[in-house]
Structure formats: C-alpha cells, structure tokens
Scaffold this motif. Structure first.
Motif, mmCIF file in Angstrom:
data_model
loop_
_atom_site.group_PDB
_atom_site.id
_atom_site.type_symbol
_atom_site.label_atom_id
_atom_site.label_comp_id
_atom_site.label_asym_id
_atom_site.label_seq_id
_atom_site.Cartn_x
_atom_site.Cartn_y
_atom_site.Cartn_z
ATOM 1 N N PRO A 80 35.011 42.450 -16.492
ATOM 2 C CA PRO A 80 36.404 41.623 -16.919
ATOM 3 C C PRO A 80 37.086 41.213 -15.586
ATOM 4 C CG PRO A 80 36.193 43.747 -18.269
ATOM 5 C CD PRO A 80 34.912 43.571 -17.168
ATOM 6 N N ILE A 123 38.243 37.479 -14.188
ATOM 7 C CA ILE A 123 39.617 37.129 -13.873
ATOM 8 C C ILE A 123 39.565 36.345 -12.325
ATOM 9 C CG2 ILE A 123 41.737 38.257 -13.181
ATOM 10 C CD1 ILE A 123 41.416 40.445 -15.322
ATOM 11 N N VAL A 133 38.871 41.559 -22.233
ATOM 12 C CA VAL A 133 39.788 41.487 -21.220
ATOM 13 C C VAL A 133 41.314 41.489 -21.737
ATOM 14 C CG1 VAL A 133 40.828 40.401 -19.122
ATOM 15 C CG2 VAL A 133 38.368 40.325 -19.480
#
Length: 540
Positions: A309, A313, A513
């Motif tokens: 995740p 990001i 996420v």
C-alpha cells in the motif's frame, strides 16, 4: 514428367500401371518441348494447410472443377454436361477441324502442363489432354459471358452462349461459378486457353485480343477494386492463370511498391528533430533516477516500501508526474546498450501479432479523417499534417470473401518476397473491429458494400486468416507506424492508457489501501471516543 513422388503417406498404395508409366516416361524424354520445361515454374499450388483449416469452403470448389485437382470429386460431375455442351459448340468454331485434333495438339504440351502444377498428377497424358480441352472450352465460353460487360464484345460472342448470359446473370449459379473460377486449386494455365483460341481465330493477334478482353471482363467482375490497372501491351501468356492475372492488375509492382517513399526518406529529418527535442529530457531523466536511488536508500523509506500500500501511495504521484512530462515509467538503468533495447519497426519482419493499430472509431474520435482514393493499394497513406488517412475504394459482394482469401493464399504460395496484398488485409483487419467501424468506412465511401449489413463486412476482414510467414512491406508499415505515433502521442490517449494501467488495473490494491485507511480512521475515532484525546495530548 515430374518424379514419381506422390506425396502420399507412407504405406498408402494406389493402382500403378507399369506399362502406362513406361509409356509416359518414353514420351516425356522424346518430347521436343522438354527443353522449354526449365523455363516453366509451378504456378498452380495447393492451398497451405494453415489457411485451408480456417475456412475450407472458400478454397474448395462448390459448383465446378477446372483442372485435375478436384476432377475426381463426384459431387462436381453434375456440371460435366455443361462442359460437354461447351465442347460441342467449340468444335463448330475449329475451322473444319475436329475436337480430336485439338486434343492431339494438347497432348504435345503434356510436360508443359504438368510442370505448372505443384502436385504430382497421377493421370495419363491422353486423359489429361481431354480434361484440359473440355475445361478450357467451358472456361472460354464463360469468360465470354464476363466480357459482355464491354459493349464492343457483343458482336464477337457466339450466339450459342447468349442463353447463358441472359439466364445466369439472374441466378446465383453465375456467382457460384465465378467464385470457383477464383480459387487457387481450380486454375488451368492460360496458354491452354490461348491454344484453343488459336484454333478458333484466323490470327494469333485476334486470339490474344479476345483472350485479353475476356480476362479483363472477368477481373472486373471479381476484383474488389473497381479501378484496375490496364495491362494492354503485355502478353497474356506471361500470366500463369486467371488468379495470377487478377493479382497482377490489383497489386502494385514490386519495383514500384517497395521503393522507399518520400516520407520515409525524409524521416531522417524527423529523427534529428526528435533527437534535438529529447536532449533536454536526456539530462532530466537520469537526474530523477539518481534522486529516486538516494531516497530509496533511506531506512525509513525502505521499511515503508516493503508494504505494497505504501509503495503505491509513494509511487503513484511520482509516476503521474513522469508520465505527464512525457518520460514514461522510471525504471532501473539497464546494462545493455540502447541499440539493443530500441529497434526500428523495419529491423525485423512484422507478423500479424505485431500489428497494433487503433480502430476506425478510435481514430475518428482523435480527429483523423478517412478519405477514399481511386487507386490501388499503393495509394494508402497517412498525412500527419492534416491527420488524413487515405484508403483505396473497395467493393465487397458475395464473391469478395473467396476472392480475398485465395489472393492471399496465392501470394503466400507463389511469391518469395514481401506479401503486399496480405499486409493490406492485415491493415484492414486491424482498423475494422466491429460493424460500427465498417459503417464509418462505408459512409466515407471507402467501402462500397453490396452485402446485407455492416456486420457481414466486418466479418470478412475479421475472419481473414493469419499469414503463414512473416513479411514486411515498407510503405504499408510506414503508414501503420505513423498512425500509431499520432494516436499514442495525444495527451488524452496517454492519460487514458495511464488510468487503465495504473488505476483501473490496480483497483484491488487501491481498494486495500482505502480499506486500510478507513480502518485506521475508524480505530482512531474509537480510541478518541474512549479516551479524551484532547486532554491526553494536551491539545487546545
């Protein structure tokens, strides 16, 4: 007389007549035409199995057999009575000669006839001569019907076949015979037709003129391109058979089509401009790579990058930034040289799998205009300045599927060089994906359809078989490359590809996420509801 290799599976037996074999060998060795056989190349082939397996009905005669390949099929013997009727009418035109005299003349050409066929003909010489004489008589009579589209030929056509003209034009049998005439395995050499016409006409010139007019009339009926190249002045005897004659009038010559076009010659200027425009990026991209290396060495970032995740990001904004600048996805530098990584589309022969080109609908949304031309395949071009795609007009009817497939099969079997017509069918297959694409080309006047709907038009192109060998055609490959460069260079196309690859393609990861963030926020809210976060953290 070819060798006695029959191409039959091992252990397969057939009736072998030893006396007939010796007779054929003696006649072949003693024949005067043996010296000329070396100049005759095979021109009537069997359809490659890779193509035959896809749509066998388009390569197998359904109405009539011409030549020895399908002569033994019983379901085609119904047309024999029409062949015999044509032979009887032909005998009346032989100028006080008998049909037997014509057969004896053809028997002298036995070795020349056999040399035209790629398969061994297990037929004795006399049978082959009779077969060729009867089939040639019928084919000449039917070609005269096709030549009636020229008003000048009406007075030269025998009155005995007028019924065939009036009747067959209204029946589907006429088109069925046309389709069978266009099949690769259903051809007879043109010098056979010329020999029969020599017996019917007082001079060789009148016989050649008649044969040329008949062939042009039939090709106008069969050719999907209604604008055909005139071959006047060229001896018809140079063409192997009817399908070869049709191929020569719709496909540009090798010398003309494979010269480097002016756009390709001027491409060196474009590459220089691209190099100059990429000078700035050559300094920025390595700098960004080095910054990414330094950041990735930090321990904190390494721990975060181990989890998927956080990797998404961190990399998502970075990737968006690089793609918007036009640098693409940043990758680790490779030790191999750029010459090994980047290669031109002309370095390796392209195959069907390598043809990636947007459809007509996609190009229309990007501002590309489609303009019909009154030429042949050599007129295909893409003008990058005006975003105009030039394509030749093509007419599709009930015979087109058979004609297109057999032209591809003949090109694959006969030519050792680039396959121009095959590449054209692959291009049309690439830009037509649905009936909507076919409809747009029909509305622009590029496709003149005589079929029931646009879906049948799309099925003709989408159903075309793959080529059996790799090929490259420079002027067509240049068009494909220019179209792809224009389409892929548009900003909205880049954004769409990026969203599809990194957003829609990673929806599972993005969902994880989002769920993780929602869980963290919910947990934080629950923690603050139990404990007084304001008093605990001394917040005002």
């Amino acid at each position: 007389m070819p060798p006695l290799q029959t191409n039959l599976p091992f252990g397969t037996s057939f009736n072998f007549d030893e006396l007939q074999w010796v007779t054929n060998i003696r006649r072949t060795i003693e024949a005067d035409q043996l010296e000329d056989d070396s100049e005759i190349s095979k021109c009537i082939f069997s359809v490659p199995k890779a193509l035959m397996s896809t749509h066998p009905d388009c390569y197998t005669p359904q109405q009539i057999s011409l030549g020895p390949y399908h002569h033994s099929r019983l379901e085609l013997h119904e047309m024999d009575r029409y062949k015999l009727s044509a032979a009887k009418r032909s005998q009346k035109l032989l100028q006080s000669l008998k049909f037997q005299d014509l057969v004896e003349q053809l028997m002298k050409l036995e070795s020349k006839i056999r040399a035209c066929y790629s398969k061994y003909l297990n037929i004795n010489g006399e049978t082959l001569a009779w077969m060729m004489a009867i089939d040639a008589s019928f084919l000449i009579e039917f070609l005269q019907v096709c030549a009636l589209c020229d008003p000048k030929m009406l007075s030269k056509v025998p009155s005995g076949i007028s019924y065939l003209f009036d009747y067959s034009r209204r029946e589907s049998g006429y088109h069925a015979i046309l389709r069978d005439m266009a099949m690769l395995e259903n051809q007879i050499p043109l010098f056979m037709l010329r020999k029969v016409l020599e017996f019917q006409f007082p001079s060789l010139k009148s016989a050649d003129d008649m044969l040329y007019s008949m062939l042009m009339g039939s090709c106008k009926e069969l050719s999907p391109f209604k604008t055909v190249v005139s071959l006047s002045g060229v001896k018809v005897s140079h063409d192997a058979h009817l399908l070869d004659f049709l191929y020569n009038i719709i496909v540009p010559k090798v010398e003309e089509s494979f010269e480097i076009p002016e756009e390709v010659k001027d491409d060196s200027k474009d590459t220089q401009d691209n190099e100059e425009s990429s000078v700035d990026s050559s300094y920025i991209k390595p700098l960004l790579i080095e910054i990414w290396k330094l950041l990735s060495k930090l321990k904190v970032l390494n721990k975060l990058l181990k989890s998927a995740p956080f990797a998404v990001i961190l990399k998502l904004p970075w990737t968006i930034f690089l793609n918007l600048l036009g640098f693409g996805t940043v990758k680790q530098p490779n030790t191999s040289s750029e010459s090994e990584i980047v290669c031109s589309s002309f370095d390796q022969p392209p195959s069907v799998e390598e043809i990636t080109i947007p459809s007509v609908s996609q190009l229309s949304k990007c501002g590309v205009r489609f303009v019909p031309t009154n030429g042949s395949i050599s007129t295909i071009n893409f003008d990058k300045q005006t975003c105009t795609f030039y394509l030749p007009k093509i007419s599709l009817d009930v015979n087109s599927d058979v004609v297109l497939r057999n032209l591809v099969a003949y090109e694959a079997s006969n030519l050792s060089g680039p396959m121009v017509f095959t590449r054209y069918t692959e291009l049309m297959n690439g830009i037509i994906d649905s009936d909507e694409d076919a409809k747009k080309l029909r509305e622009k006047g590029i496709i003149l359809s005589h079929l029931r709907n646009d879906e049948e038009v799309a099925n003709i192109w989408n159903g075309m078989s793959r080529s059996i060998r790799l090929t490259k055609v420079p002027f067509l490959d240049k068009v494909i490359e220019d179209v792809n460069k224009y389409h892929d260079g548009l900003f909205k196309v880049k954004v769409g590809k990026f969203m599809k690859m990194y957003v829609f393609g990673s929806w599972k990861l993005l969902t994880l996420v989002a769920a993780t963030l929602l869980l963290i926020i919910t947990s934080l809210q629950a923690f603050c509801s139990v404990y007084d976060c304001v008093r605990l953290f001394h917040l005002k």
